[in-house]
Design an enzyme around this catalytic site. Structure first.
Site, short mmCIF file in Angstrom:
data_model
loop_
_atom_site.label_atom_id
_atom_site.label_comp_id
_atom_site.label_asym_id
_atom_site.label_seq_id
_atom_site.Cartn_x
_atom_site.Cartn_y
_atom_site.Cartn_z
N ARG A 140 29.17 -56.22 -101.40
CA ARG A 140 28.91 -55.40 -102.74
C ARG A 140 28.14 -54.09 -102.57
NH1 ARG A 140 27.38 -60.55 -105.20
NH2 ARG A 140 29.50 -61.41 -105.83
N LYS A 162 34.23 -40.32 -104.45
CA LYS A 162 35.43 -40.81 -104.64
C LYS A 162 35.85 -41.35 -103.32
CE LYS A 162 37.36 -38.22 -108.87
NZ LYS A 162 38.32 -37.26 -109.14
N GLU A 204 41.90 -26.38 -100.82
CA GLU A 204 40.94 -26.92 -101.44
C GLU A 204 39.87 -25.86 -101.60
OE1 GLU A 204 41.20 -29.78 -103.27
OE2 GLU A 204 42.12 -31.45 -101.98
N LYS A 245 31.06 -27.71 -105.37
CA LYS A 245 31.31 -29.44 -105.58
C LYS A 245 30.18 -30.13 -105.81
CE LYS A 245 34.18 -33.21 -104.58
NZ LYS A 245 35.01 -33.88 -104.06
N GLU A 255 33.15 -38.29 -113.51
CA GLU A 255 34.24 -37.56 -114.34
C GLU A 255 34.56 -37.85 -115.73
OE1 GLU A 255 37.79 -36.74 -111.63
OE2 GLU A 255 39.11 -37.04 -113.29
N ARG A 259 33.91 -32.83 -114.11
CA ARG A 259 34.48 -33.01 -112.83
C ARG A 259 35.89 -32.87 -112.90
NH1 ARG A 259 32.60 -37.25 -108.22
NH2 ARG A 259 34.21 -36.61 -106.81
N ASN A 263 40.27 -31.15 -110.40
CA ASN A 263 41.48 -31.87 -110.23
C ASN A 263 42.63 -30.82 -110.58
OD1 ASN A 263 43.36 -34.75 -110.91
ND2 ASN A 263 41.34 -35.07 -109.66
N HIS A 266 45.99 -31.00 -108.96
CA HIS A 266 46.19 -32.50 -108.60
C HIS A 266 47.22 -33.19 -109.41
CE1 HIS A 266 43.09 -31.19 -105.75
NE2 HIS A 266 42.89 -32.62 -105.56
N HIS A 270 49.48 -34.76 -106.93
CA HIS A 270 49.55 -36.02 -106.63
C HIS A 270 51.08 -36.77 -106.90
CE1 HIS A 270 45.08 -37.05 -106.94
NE2 HIS A 270 45.42 -36.41 -105.58
N HIS A 284 48.25 -33.70 -98.33
CA HIS A 284 47.53 -33.63 -99.57
C HIS A 284 47.18 -32.15 -99.79
CE1 HIS A 284 45.00 -34.29 -103.05
NE2 HIS A 284 44.03 -33.41 -102.38
N1 NAD Z 1 37.66 -38.05 -102.07
C1 NAD Z 1 37.82 -36.83 -102.42
O1 NAD Z 1 37.20 -36.55 -103.32
C2 NAD Z 1 39.05 -36.30 -101.92
C3 NAD Z 1 39.03 -34.81 -102.07
C4 NAD Z 1 40.26 -34.28 -101.27
C5 NAD Z 1 40.84 -34.94 -100.67
N2 NAD Z 1 40.96 -36.26 -100.69
C6 NAD Z 1 41.87 -36.95 -99.81
O2 NAD Z 1 41.83 -36.59 -98.53
C7 NAD Z 1 42.83 -36.83 -97.65
C8 NAD Z 1 43.44 -35.78 -96.84
O3 NAD Z 1 42.55 -35.34 -96.03
P1 NAD Z 1 42.62 -34.58 -94.61
O4 NAD Z 1 43.45 -33.29 -94.96
O5 NAD Z 1 41.49 -34.40 -94.01
O6 NAD Z 1 43.88 -35.50 -93.98
P2 NAD Z 1 43.73 -36.52 -92.62
O7 NAD Z 1 42.61 -37.21 -92.79
O8 NAD Z 1 45.16 -37.16 -92.36
O9 NAD Z 1 43.62 -35.47 -91.52
C9 NAD Z 1 44.53 -34.60 -91.40
C10 NAD Z 1 45.01 -34.75 -89.64
O10 NAD Z 1 44.06 -34.05 -88.79
C11 NAD Z 1 43.61 -34.89 -87.89
N3 NAD Z 1 42.27 -34.39 -87.64
C12 NAD Z 1 40.85 -34.35 -88.46
N4 NAD Z 1 40.11 -33.75 -87.98
C13 NAD Z 1 40.61 -33.53 -86.64
C14 NAD Z 1 39.71 -32.54 -85.77
N5 NAD Z 1 38.55 -32.30 -85.97
N6 NAD Z 1 40.64 -32.39 -84.51
C15 NAD Z 1 41.93 -33.07 -84.45
N7 NAD Z 1 42.52 -33.68 -85.30
C16 NAD Z 1 41.84 -34.11 -86.66
C17 NAD Z 1 43.59 -36.52 -88.43
O11 NAD Z 1 43.62 -37.10 -87.37
C18 NAD Z 1 44.92 -36.24 -89.20
O12 NAD Z 1 46.05 -36.41 -88.31
C19 NAD Z 1 43.95 -37.24 -98.66
O13 NAD Z 1 44.30 -38.71 -98.72
C20 NAD Z 1 43.46 -36.92 -100.19
O14 NAD Z 1 43.60 -37.89 -101.27
C21 NAD Z 1 40.08 -36.88 -101.00
O1 LIG Z 2 36.09 -35.13 -106.26
C1 LIG Z 2 36.98 -34.74 -107.18
O2 LIG Z 2 36.60 -35.20 -108.30
C2 LIG Z 2 38.33 -34.10 -106.91
O3 LIG Z 2 38.96 -34.30 -108.00
C3 LIG Z 2 38.54 -33.60 -105.85
C4 LIG Z 2 40.01 -33.84 -104.99
O4 LIG Z 2 40.39 -32.75 -104.32
C5 LIG Z 2 40.40 -34.99 -104.52
O5 LIG Z 2 41.95 -34.77 -104.08
C6 LIG Z 2 40.32 -36.27 -105.53
O6 LIG Z 2 40.48 -37.30 -104.35
C7 LIG Z 2 41.25 -36.35 -106.41
O7 LIG Z 2 40.71 -37.21 -107.37
P1 LIG Z 2 41.56 -38.33 -108.39
O8 LIG Z 2 40.48 -38.86 -108.98
O9 LIG Z 2 42.53 -37.59 -108.98
O10 LIG Z 2 42.01 -39.26 -107.24
ZN ZN Z 3 42.20 -33.04 -103.36
#
Ligand code: NAD
Ligand SMILES: O=C(O)C(=O)C[C@@H](O)[C@H](O)[C@H](O)COP(=O)(O)O
Ligand code: ZN
Length: 385
Positions: A140, A162, A204, A245, A255, A259, A263, A266, A270, A284
């Site tokens: 949990r 998130k 981003e 951010k 959100e 917040r 998006n 997105h 998405h 992404h």
């Molecule tokens: N939680 C949030 O607020 C939020 C915000 C934006 C995006 N996201 C999510 O993030 C994801 C995309 O993240 P991403 O673009 O980092 O993709 P990713 O995690 O797939 O990384 C991209 C690629 O780069 C490689 N990599 C990462 N760091 C490296 C480094 N230092 N050296 C060599 N290779 C490296 C990874 O192994 C992968 O192949 C999506 O799923 C998206 O939905 C979430």
């Molecule tokens: O942190 C947030 O809020 C964002 O919307 C950041 C986005 O860049 C990110 O891709 C996030 O994961 C999208 O959120 P979602 O709620 O649409 O899944």
């Molecule tokens: Zn994003």
């Protein structure tokens, strides 16, 4: 705070003492710091020992990072007396899935990690979102440390809590809000990141300018070369993004309002990721680059923004090598009705009505509720040509 082109000061975004830049995320008793600087991965052990005394580390990483930066992390943890073990998943968006989630949950529980221990995410946004979800639900809620290694993760996904995974119906549809206890962004790690993924993360970065900081966007137009090259401009861009951010997250953690501005791009993006099967066809940041251009074009079509501003966004993304059109997505896409079905699963849908982040121009994004579906399909049908 919104800056103008004349007042955006890149130097002010850096630490003055040569130490890491510290960006606080103010969330009451769940507040935490984002540390940004060169060579920080080896210091995570010491930082964890200060902030989470006694916690062990269940490291989650992907196979690329395991070969590049895991040793430095493990050495620092060991030096700080922190016991750890590593769980390695396959690189790529497909790891944000139920089967991989189940495997990581099993490894964390099987490793007898306790509620007070930390899940430590070493990787990009995929590893961060997946392992944050694990940390949020195992026993949990465990402690959680983010070590973002991609540009995207350093400027966006590691901050704000998130977490989650994808399902066939849509992106991030299963997950929880679970804030990290600490974010450590080692800018030196970006030296091993591929150009494609650096570019994707840049989308981003630019998003923060497009939302409410026209000065930052103008600075990026003039300085993108330096940001891609590394050094102080890159650190300044990361720090500026994290500050933007952190401010939004502190104001609206879950959100319920502003917040949603994060998006921008997105709602379209998405849908494109779901349509391309969360594959390497479109990562992404690329989907969000196209989505942001579409959001500006759609705003022009709705007589909300000027064509000049929308053209400026497309031109800048093209200049840095990001895709900007539906036609830039390799392979077939669903038609406008198919894309609308995917958009209908967006988490911003409220009482069946579509919500989009639209804009009055660069730096003037706003939340548009109750957008007519027919306007979206008409626009997408035209955009697909
Ligand atoms: N939680 C949030 O607020 C939020 C915000 C934006 C995006 N996201 C999510 O993030 C994801 C995309 O993240 P991403 O673009 O980092 O993709 P990713 O995690 O797939 O990384 C991209 C690629 O780069 C490689 N990599 C990462 N760091 C490296 C480094 N230092 N050296 C060599 N290779 C490296 C990874 O192994 C992968 O192949 C999506 O799923 C998206 O939905 C979430
Ligand atoms: O942190 C947030 O809020 C964002 O919307 C950041 C986005 O860049 C990110 O891709 C996030 O994961 C999208 O959120 P979602 O709620 O649409 O899944
Ligand atoms: Zn994003």
């Amino acid at each position: 705070m919104t800056t103008t082109a004349a007042t955006f000061d890149a130097a002010a975004a850096e630490a003055s003492d040569g130490g890491p830049v510290v960006v606080p995320v103010a969330l009451g008793d769940r507040s935490y710091d984002i540390l940004i600087g060169d060579g920080l991965i080896g210091r995570v052990g010491a930082l964890m020992a200060e902030r989470l005394p006694g916690a062990r580390a269940a490291i989650v990483t992907d196979a690329n990072l395991a070969g590049l930066h895991l040793d430095a992390l493990e050495a620092g943890l060991e030096a700080a007396g922190i016991a750890s073990s590593a769980i390695v998943v396959a690189p790529g968006e497909a790891s944000k899935s139920f089967p991989v989630f189940e495997r990581v949950v099993d490894a964390v529980i099987g490793g007898r990690f306790e509620r007070g221990d930390a899940v430590v995410a070493l990787g990009g946004g995929v590893v961060g979102d997946l392992s944050g979800f694990v940390a949020g639900v195992v026993r949990r809620g465990m402690r959680f440390v983010q070590i973002p290694t991609s540009l995207l993760a350093q400027v966006d996904s590691s901050v704000g809590g998130k977490t989650g995974i994808n399902v066939a119906h849509g992106k991030n549809l299963v997950g929880v809000f679970h804030q990290p206890d600490l974010v450590v962004a080692d800018t030196a790690a970006l030296d091993t990141l591929s150009e494609r993924h650096f570019r994707a993360g840049y989308a981003e970065v630019a998003k923060y300018g497009l939302i409410d900081d026209a000065g930052f966007f103008a600075w990026l137009e003039a300085n993108h070369g330096a940001v891609f090259a590394g050094g102080t401009a890159r650190t300044a861009a990361i720090a500026t993004s994290c500050r933007a951010k952190a401010r939004v997250v502190a104001a609206d953690e879950r959100e319920t309002g502003e917040r949603a501005l994060l998006n921008l791009g997105h709602t379209f993006g998405h849908a494109l990721e779901a349509a391309t099967g969360y594959s390497d066809r479109l990562v992404h940041g690329e989907a969000i680059a196209i989505g942001m251009v579409l959001a500006h074009d759609f705003s022009v079509r709705m007589n909300l923004a000027s064509r000049d501003d929308a053209d400026r966004v497309r031109a800048h993304f093209s200049t840095v090598g990001l895709p900007t059109r539906l036609a830039d997505v390799p392979g077939d896409l669903p038609d406008a009705d198919g894309l609308l079905k995917l958009i209908g699963q967006d988490k911003k849908v409220a009482r069946g009505k579509l919500t989009f982040i639209l804009t009055h121009g660069i730096g003037q994004a706003f939340i548009a509720n109750d957008v007519p579906p027919s306007a979206v399909t008409d626009f997408l049908a035209e955009a697909a040509v």
